[in-house]
Scaffold this motif. Sequence first.
Motif, PDB file in Angstrom:
ATOM      1  N   ILE A  50       6.966  -3.032  30.894  1.00 55.84           N
ATOM      2  CA  ILE A  50       7.069  -1.751  30.174  1.00 55.84           C
ATOM      3  C   ILE A  50       5.932  -0.814  30.587  1.00 55.84           C
ATOM      4  O   ILE A  50       6.159   0.380  30.824  1.00 55.84           O
ATOM      5  N   ILE A  51       4.730  -1.354  30.690  1.00 52.88           N
ATOM      6  CA  ILE A  51       3.584  -0.531  31.094  1.00 52.88           C
ATOM      7  C   ILE A  51       3.796   0.027  32.499  1.00 52.88           C
ATOM      8  O   ILE A  51       3.567   1.213  32.747  1.00 52.88           O
ATOM      9  N   LEU A  52       4.242  -0.821  33.411  1.00 47.98           N
ATOM     10  CA  LEU A  52       4.487  -0.353  34.786  1.00 47.98           C
ATOM     11  C   LEU A  52       5.582   0.717  34.828  1.00 47.98           C
ATOM     12  O   LEU A  52       5.459   1.704  35.561  1.00 47.98           O
ATOM     13  N   LEU A  53       6.639   0.526  34.045  1.00 50.33           N
ATOM     14  CA  LEU A  53       7.713   1.531  33.987  1.00 50.33           C
ATOM     15  C   LEU A  53       7.209   2.853  33.431  1.00 50.33           C
ATOM     16  O   LEU A  53       7.552   3.928  33.955  1.00 50.33           O
ATOM     17  N   MET A  54       6.380   2.789  32.382  1.00 49.82           N
ATOM     18  CA  MET A  54       5.858   4.027  31.786  1.00 49.82           C
ATOM     19  C   MET A  54       4.945   4.762  32.765  1.00 49.82           C
ATOM     20  O   MET A  54       5.032   5.988  32.902  1.00 49.82           O
TER      21      MET A  54
END
Length: 197
Positions: A50-54
């Motif tokens: 999720i962090i990488l996607l954001m």
Amino acid sequence: MDIQDLKNVWDEENPTATPVISLEKQKEIILPLEKIRKNMRMEFYSSMAIILLMITFCATTNLISEHVKIYVMTLLLSMILITAFYFIKFFKLYNSITNLDLNILDNLKELKFEFKLNEQYYYAYYIAFIPFFITEMIIIFEFSSFKSTLNQTEFMFIFISFCIFGLCSLYLTAVLWFKYFYGKYFSKISLLINDLK
């Protein structure tokens, strides 16, 4: 009282044999511990994804201006720092579960204490996101195009409604997520430990 009497009293108060947990009880405890470890791995990998996607979305999107992008990226980096702190504590519990000697009751009591401590860390982690959520709402509303079409009262009503809805969702997510992935297993292990006393 002479030295021999003191030695006898000392030996009586400090037995060398530690209480050993039966194999059946150990097997009962292993299953929920394995489920907790599996859920911890899943949570870690999904959080990283999720962090990488954001970060990828914010860095590559053309939907927001460069000015707003700087604000959002600063918020994301702050959120990553809090997440890193949480996962340091998270991994301490993970390692405790991995290296646990189930033969000794004191180890299980210590594990029970770590569960309670990590439950507090978990809720504190979600509480730490409240200012980030509100700041993100301010940024979204401040730089949105529909702001100019609303009067001050309508704008405040919509903004406060979004904040209340978002904060309630954050709270429910934290409580339900913890209860589903960890709480029921923590409770089961705590009951087993209490039965051993």
